[in-house]
Design an enzyme around this catalytic site. Sequence first.
Site, PDB file in Angstrom:
ATOM      1  CG  ASP A  49      19.208 -19.989  -4.009  1.00  0.00           C
ATOM      2  OD1 ASP A  49      18.985 -19.260  -5.145  1.00  0.00           O
ATOM      3  OD2 ASP A  49      19.259 -21.096  -4.041  1.00  0.00           O
ATOM      4  CE1 TYR A  54      17.868 -26.829  -4.817  1.00  0.00           C
ATOM      5  CE2 TYR A  54      17.991 -25.018  -3.672  1.00  0.00           C
ATOM      6  CZ  TYR A  54      18.345 -25.714  -4.531  1.00  0.00           C
ATOM      7  OH  TYR A  54      19.165 -25.009  -5.505  1.00  0.00           O
ATOM      8  CE  LYS A  83      17.919 -21.851  -7.398  1.00  0.00           C
ATOM      9  NZ  LYS A  83      17.870 -22.227  -5.910  1.00  0.00           N
ATOM     10  CG  HIS A 114      15.609 -25.940 -10.032  1.00  0.00           C
ATOM     11  ND1 HIS A 114      15.354 -26.021  -8.846  1.00  0.00           N
ATOM     12  CD2 HIS A 114      16.938 -25.921 -10.067  1.00  0.00           C
ATOM     13  CE1 HIS A 114      16.431 -26.632  -8.045  1.00  0.00           C
ATOM     14  NE2 HIS A 114      17.355 -26.435  -8.791  1.00  0.00           N
ATOM     15  CB  SER A 160      18.895 -22.368 -12.409  1.00  0.00           C
ATOM     16  OG  SER A 160      19.828 -22.832 -11.949  1.00  0.00           O
ATOM     17  CB  ILE A 284      41.841 -18.010 -10.139  1.00  0.00           C
ATOM     18  CG1 ILE A 284      42.432 -17.804  -8.944  1.00  0.00           C
ATOM     19  CG2 ILE A 284      40.587 -18.803 -10.103  1.00  0.00           C
ATOM     20  CD1 ILE A 284      41.573 -16.823  -8.071  1.00  0.00           C
TER      21      ILE A 284
END
Length: 318
Positions: A49, A54, A83, A114, A160, A284
């Site tokens: 990914d 980035y 992305k 993104h 995303s 959890i």
Amino acid sequence: MAEVPSLTLKSPSHIAMPALGFGSGTRSDSQEISDAVVCAIKLGYRHFDTASVYGTEAAIGAGLAQAMDAGLVTRPQLFVTSKLHSDMHDDVLGAVKTSLSNLKLDYLDLYLIHAPLKIRRTNYASFPAEEDFLPLDLRGTWQGMEECLQQGLARAIGVSNFSVKKLQDLMEHAKVIPAVNQVELHPVWQQRKLRDFCSSMGIQVVAWSPLGGLGKPWGSRSVLDNPVVQELASKYQKTPAQIILRWITTLGLGAIVKSYNPDRLAQNLQSFDFSLSEQDLAKIESIAPQERLAKWKELCNSTTSPYKSPHELWDGEL
Ligand code: A2P
């Protein structure tokens, strides 16, 4: 070599995606990243990914090329995600081609919007300034994403950081349903409403920063140090990271974990060789939510941002 189970992306056709992916959301020395990619492939990772913003695409691509040249893996065995940066909504095809050129690949397995944000094209050293936010034409962007699919530049497309409301808005005009919504998800922000909605729509949820994003500006130890996670780690003789990853994958979700460290890469893969009991999964699920994401606060702290608070960005679904 560890085997990672696959999830099946439903849109546009059934595509296998390994449930655990190698994350690269932190800039680092390029050689360190490429070496980590080769190491990850040797350990059994097939899902990688990255994202234009980035700055890691070239290093990931170099690692993948090295592994393919060495005969460790073939392109069809890999699953590569990148992305669309928030400053490229007007030129989705140009953006995906740049990502492919950086990665030295002919196609992506998954291309994601993104974030539901549009910003002016500029050189960002940090978060965008006040005047950099622009109105987002989600319909136009998604048409560009659909064009990527049609041209064979991506096998699947998705989003995303989208809330239920934003997914609904997008799907009103979409010809292709998003295959994936990649969002921050971990025991202290479990995204239940989003999970239920995505599951009903056949959208695969993938968790980013499942371990709490240590080392990132928004990182917090509150995830790995959560007392329930710690207690279960002792009970199962596993690490807190393995407990969290097992919880996520037992829910049928994907997880992207960033680590360039060989031991932790291996440790995270060893999260599939045990099962959490129903009771412990419920434990959890009962962890109290905590508001996180300082990053979103900064993005919303702008007079020109369409969102004035993280709650607006997430349509009250925080
Ligand atoms: P490192 O790269 O030194 O392994 P997230 O994916 O939630 O954003 O978390 C990434 C951070 O968590 C990185 O700083 C990474 O550090 C660390 N990390 C990754 N795997 C583990 C693990 N198994 N145990 C503890 N920390 C981990």
